[in-house]
Design a protein around this motif. Structure first.
Motif, PDB file in Angstrom:
ATOM      1  N   SER A  67       0.839  -1.192   0.000  1.00 53.19           N
ATOM      2  CA  SER A  67       0.000   0.000   0.000  1.00 53.19           C
ATOM      3  C   SER A  67       0.878   1.248   0.000  1.00 53.19           C
ATOM      4  O   SER A  67       2.067   1.210   0.317  1.00 53.19           O
TER       5      SER A  67
ATOM      6  N   ASP B  75       0.798   3.801   1.968  1.00 51.17           N
ATOM      7  CA  ASP B  75       1.263   4.153   3.309  1.00 51.17           C
ATOM      8  C   ASP B  75       2.453   3.290   3.734  1.00 51.17           C
ATOM      9  O   ASP B  75       3.425   3.792   4.295  1.00 51.17           O
TER      10      ASP B  75
ATOM     11  N   ALA C 136       6.274   4.536   4.396  1.00 48.53           N
ATOM     12  CA  ALA C 136       6.959   4.227   5.659  1.00 48.53           C
ATOM     13  C   ALA C 136       8.288   3.535   5.397  1.00 48.53           C
ATOM     14  O   ALA C 136       9.288   3.825   6.062  1.00 48.53           O
TER      15      ALA C 136
ATOM     16  N   ASP D 208       5.188  12.613   1.839  1.00 46.60           N
ATOM     17  CA  ASP D 208       5.501  11.293   1.292  1.00 46.60           C
ATOM     18  C   ASP D 208       6.152  11.398  -0.090  1.00 46.60           C
ATOM     19  O   ASP D 208       7.073  10.646  -0.411  1.00 46.60           O
TER      20      ASP D 208
END
Length: 137
Positions: free
Chosen positions: A43, A45, A49, A87
């Motif tokens: 994903s 996210d 990360a 991001d």
């Protein structure tokens, strides 16, 4: 005709008995997360990360910490700055870290370029650096 009807009835009976012995199929809904995990898709996210962790682990290196200290930036300030990036900025920074050439690559490239340049000028007769070349003049 009686014989024909009997043959058809026996074929239908055999077909139905065979169809009853077949397994029935079970179908259930599969969630998007299960499909993505099975195909190895991460994903957005989780990918962000991972990239943020990659950039932060880059700051743990001794040579990077020394370079930051040489420029007057503490490692903690750099970590805070990385944590405040979006991001997309982290993705761009991680890509830059992964694709940046090492210092030795650029020096080697320059040396090869100079060698080829002198070789071509020797062949054209503009210089006489290498004894193994012949001038076209």
């Amino acid at each position: 005709m009686n014989r024909k009807n009997r043959l058809i009835a026996m074929c239908v009976a055999a077909s139905l008995s065979y169809a009853g012995a077949l397994q029935s199929a079970q179908a259930a809904l599969i969630g998007t997360e299960q499909v993505a995990a099975a195909q190895g898709v991460v994903s957005a996210d989780a990918q962000a990360a991972q990239q943020r962790a990659h950039v932060l682990s880059f700051l743990d290196r001794a040579d990077v910490a020394a370079g930051l200290a040489e420029r007057g930036v503490s490692v903690d300030a750099a970590r805070a700055r990385v944590n405040s990036l979006t991001d997309a900025e982290v993705a761009q920074l991680a890509h830059t870290i992964d694709t940046a050439p090492a210092g030795a690559d650029s020096i080697l490239g320059v040396l090869v370029f100079i060698f080829v340049l002198l070789l071509v000028t020797d062949i054209l007769g503009l210089t006489k650096v290498f004894p193994f070349t012949r001038s076209v003049r």
